[in-house]
Design an enzyme around this catalytic site. Structure first.
Site, PDB file in Angstrom:
ATOM      1  N   GLY A  46      -7.940   5.651  21.733  1.00  0.00           N
ATOM      2  CA  GLY A  46      -8.260   6.884  22.437  1.00  0.00           C
ATOM      3  C   GLY A  46      -7.044   7.375  23.188  1.00  0.00           C
ATOM      4  N   GLN A  51      -2.072  12.006  29.342  1.00  0.00           N
ATOM      5  CA  GLN A  51      -1.190  10.887  28.971  1.00  0.00           C
ATOM      6  C   GLN A  51       0.043  11.357  28.204  1.00  0.00           C
ATOM      7  OE1 GLN A  51      -4.583   8.398  27.246  1.00  0.00           O
ATOM      8  NE2 GLN A  51      -3.182   6.843  27.981  1.00  0.00           N
ATOM      9  N   CYS A  93      -4.477  -0.015  28.263  1.00  0.00           N
ATOM     10  CA  CYS A  93      -4.193   1.421  28.308  1.00  0.00           C
ATOM     11  C   CYS A  93      -2.764   1.649  27.839  1.00  0.00           C
ATOM     12  CB  CYS A  93      -4.365   1.914  29.745  1.00  0.00           C
ATOM     13  SG  CYS A  93      -4.007   3.674  29.923  1.00  0.00           S
ATOM     14  N   LEU A  94      -2.580   2.648  26.983  1.00  0.00           N
ATOM     15  CA  LEU A  94      -1.231   2.952  26.480  1.00  0.00           C
ATOM     16  C   LEU A  94      -0.299   3.380  27.612  1.00  0.00           C
ATOM     17  CD1 LEU A  94      -2.186   4.932  23.232  1.00  0.00           C
ATOM     18  CD2 LEU A  94      -1.321   2.586  23.350  1.00  0.00           C
ATOM     19  N   HIS A 135     -13.157   5.579  29.846  1.00  0.00           N
ATOM     20  CA  HIS A 135     -11.741   5.340  30.137  1.00  0.00           C
ATOM     21  C   HIS A 135     -10.941   6.647  30.005  1.00  0.00           C
ATOM     22  CE1 HIS A 135      -7.988   2.727  29.701  1.00  0.00           C
ATOM     23  NE2 HIS A 135      -7.561   3.924  29.318  1.00  0.00           N
ATOM     24  N   GLU A 136     -11.195   7.402  28.915  1.00  0.00           N
ATOM     25  CA  GLU A 136     -10.428   8.637  28.694  1.00  0.00           C
ATOM     26  C   GLU A 136     -10.841   9.738  29.675  1.00  0.00           C
ATOM     27  OE1 GLU A 136      -7.895   8.221  27.040  1.00  0.00           O
ATOM     28  OE2 GLU A 136      -8.484   6.443  25.939  1.00  0.00           O
ATOM     29  N   HIS A 139      -9.011   9.403  32.786  1.00  0.00           N
ATOM     30  CA  HIS A 139      -7.660   9.988  32.749  1.00  0.00           C
ATOM     31  C   HIS A 139      -7.695  11.469  33.116  1.00  0.00           C
ATOM     32  CE1 HIS A 139      -5.014   6.837  31.370  1.00  0.00           C
ATOM     33  NE2 HIS A 139      -5.770   6.547  30.331  1.00  0.00           N
TER      34      HIS A 139
HETATM   35 ZN    ZN Z   1      -5.738   4.849  29.144  1.00  0.00          ZN
END
Ligand code: ZN
Length: 171
Positions: A46, A51, A93-94, A135-136, A139
């Site tokens: 995701g 991000q 998380c990226l 999670h997204e 963000h």
């Molecule tokens: Zn993340």
């Protein structure tokens, strides 16, 4: 299409609240294609627009490697319309490299938003798709997993980052 740079904690843009998309224009369509490519390139499940440095409420997701019932979708202006249960799951998380922490989430959620074509869509379910969506959406509200773990664990991560940076500075 292009692979975009993924911002890393503590980039200040990751703390900002994203704005609603008012019009799905060519720029938004291109952004979604680029986010999709960036997500696959980074082996993520995701990705949220902030991000990649764009403060718009857009999420792309493909959790099929973990749950084949759900493959790729993009959702614009997602809003949680119902939620149930509780689950604790280890998340990564990226934007927060080398951090795997257990986070409490709702077990099952339903999210409503818009598709790339501008029609209303609903996505969701239980398990990994529910966790990834929360999670997204976090963000989009300027929240990263570090904000959802204990202060102690957050400090440990910050110190680790500082040490790594010092190592990079002294060759
Ligand atoms: Zn993340």
């Amino acid at each position: 299409m292009a692979v975009l740079e993924i911002l890393k904690y503590p980039d200040p843009l990751l703390k900002k609240r994203s704005e609603k998309v008012e019009r799905i224009d060519e720029g938004v369509k291109r952004l979604i294609q680029d986010m999709k490519e960036t997500m696959y390139y980074s082996s993520g499940i995701g990705l949220a627009a902030p991000q990649v440095g764009v403060l718009l409420r857009i999420v792309v997701m493909d959790v099929s490697p973990l749950d084949p019932k759900h493959d790729f979708f993009a959702i614009i202006n997602p809003e949680i319309v119902s939620e149930e249960g509780e689950i604790e799951h280890e998340e990564g998380c990226l934007s927060v490299p080398d951090c795997q922490e257990k986070v409490k989430r709702r077990e099952k959620i339903l999210v409503r938003g818009m598709s790339l074509e501008g029609s209303e869509i609903e996505v969701g379910g239980e398990g990994i798709v529910a966790i990834a969506l929360q999670h997204e959406i976090d963000h989009l509200n300027g929240t990263v997993i570090l904000d959802r773990i204990s202060r102690l664990k957050r400090e440990i991560y910050r110190n680790k980052l500082k040490k790594e940076r010092r190592k990079e500075e002294t060759p």
